[in-house]
Design an enzyme around this catalytic site. Structure first.
Site, PDB file in Angstrom:
ATOM      1  N   ARG A   1       2.896   5.239   6.305  1.00  0.00           N
ATOM      2  CA  ARG A   1       3.725   3.968   7.510  1.00  0.00           C
ATOM      3  C   ARG A   1       3.734   2.530   7.279  1.00  0.00           C
ATOM      4  NH1 ARG A   1      -2.666   5.036  10.448  1.00  0.00           N
ATOM      5  NH2 ARG A   1      -3.618   4.401   8.468  1.00  0.00           N
TER       6      ARG A   1
ATOM      7  N   HIS B   1      -1.619  -3.885   4.919  1.00  0.00           N
ATOM      8  CA  HIS B   1      -1.992  -3.540   6.206  1.00  0.00           C
ATOM      9  C   HIS B   1      -2.993  -2.930   6.888  1.00  0.00           C
ATOM     10  CE1 HIS B   1      -2.921   0.879   5.908  1.00  0.00           C
ATOM     11  NE2 HIS B   1      -2.330   0.741   4.775  1.00  0.00           N
TER      12      HIS B   1
ATOM     13  N   ASP C   1       0.476   4.133   1.460  1.00  0.00           N
ATOM     14  CA  ASP C   1       0.070   4.377   2.246  1.00  0.00           C
ATOM     15  C   ASP C   1       1.760   5.033   3.615  1.00  0.00           C
ATOM     16  OD1 ASP C   1      -0.051   4.654   6.205  1.00  0.00           O
ATOM     17  OD2 ASP C   1      -2.040   4.447   5.751  1.00  0.00           O
TER      18      ASP C   1
ATOM     19  N   CYS D   1       0.368  -1.141  -0.211  1.00  0.00           N
ATOM     20  CA  CYS D   1      -0.066   0.334  -0.223  1.00  0.00           C
ATOM     21  C   CYS D   1       0.872   1.016  -0.394  1.00  0.00           C
ATOM     22  CB  CYS D   1      -1.119   0.450   1.269  1.00  0.00           C
ATOM     23  SG  CYS D   1      -1.850   1.428   1.432  1.00  0.00           S
TER      24      CYS D   1
ATOM     25  N   CYS E   1      -6.719  -0.148   6.532  1.00  0.00           N
ATOM     26  CA  CYS E   1      -5.815   0.563   5.409  1.00  0.00           C
ATOM     27  C   CYS E   1      -7.236   1.514   5.496  1.00  0.00           C
ATOM     28  CB  CYS E   1      -5.659  -0.713   4.263  1.00  0.00           C
ATOM     29  SG  CYS E   1      -5.613  -0.101   2.551  1.00  0.00           S
TER      30      CYS E   1
HETATM   31 CO    CO Z   1      -3.350   1.024   3.202  1.00  0.00          CO
END
Ligand code: CO
Length: 209
Positions: free
Chosen positions: A46, A98, A44, A42, A101
């Site tokens: 993080r 994750h 993301d 992803c 999400c």
């Molecule tokens: Co995500």
């Protein structure tokens, strides 16, 4: 605003630190890349691939998009898979989702998010397949997290269904496709045990003869 000085300073410090440990690091790396792993994760911020598995530049080939999707017509993702499998000859493809999400959450909330909803439709399809199982859970976060896991499992299947991966297996190339999920709350990865390593393990409907 026009020059992000701080990032260039950080970069210089980082490069110096790496060189202090291994003076030839960048010289050696500039000659070739030989990663064993392709990471599909992803976007993301993080969930940074290299950091999570504590790997240096050169060790992992990476493709990231919102909600770590492998869509059969996405030339971007397919090109990454083709290059990784056919040229770099990676031994493992890891699809890593994750928990919590944002893409999965947005796909489940039935609100209008604009253009991105067309991308998220791929997740809504998975939601529809597993609606009964997901709706049997009471807690909203549990529902989201279950769909986060199911999404990874579906994307592993999508990787395996590509002509690229099937042709690699048919020619005898050793290649394993894994499905993992990461917890932002504690930094720990979990293996979803859907590792696929040959044509016999994928559905007949998608298999090339
Ligand atoms: Co995500």
């Amino acid at each position: 605003m026009r020059v992000l000085k701080e990032l260039f300073e950080k970069n210089k410090k980082w490069a110096d630190k790496v060189k202090a440990k291994n003076p030839d690091f960048f010289t050696n790396l500039s000659k070739q890349q030989n990663p064993e792993y392709l990471w599909i994760g992803c976007s993301d911020s993080r969930v940074p691939a290299n950091e999570i598995v504590d790997m240096l530049p050169g060790e992992i080939f990476v493709h990231r998009n919102i909600a770590n999707l492998v869509v059969h017509t996405d030339l971007n993702c397919l090109s990454v898979i083709q290059y990784a499998v056919e040229v770099l000859k990676v031994k493992h493809i890891i699809v890593c989702g994750h928990y919590g999400c944002g893409g999965i959450k947005a796909a489940m909330d039935n609100k209008d998010h604009g253009l991105i909803d067309n991308w998220l439709r791929n997740i809504s399809d998975i939601h529809r397949y597993y609606r009964e199982h997901i709706d049997s859970l009471k807690d909203d976060n549990e529902k989201i997290n279950l769909l986060c896991e199911l999404n990874v499992i579906e994307q592993v299947a999508n990787v395996c269904h590509t002509t690229i991966v099937q042709n690699a297996w048919r020619s005898g190339q050793k290649l394993a496709v894994h499905g993992w999920i990461y917890s932002i709350e504690d930094g720990i990865l979990k293996d979803l045990n859907v590792c696929t390593t040959n044509l016999d393990e994928i559905s007949q409907t998608h298999r090339i003869k």
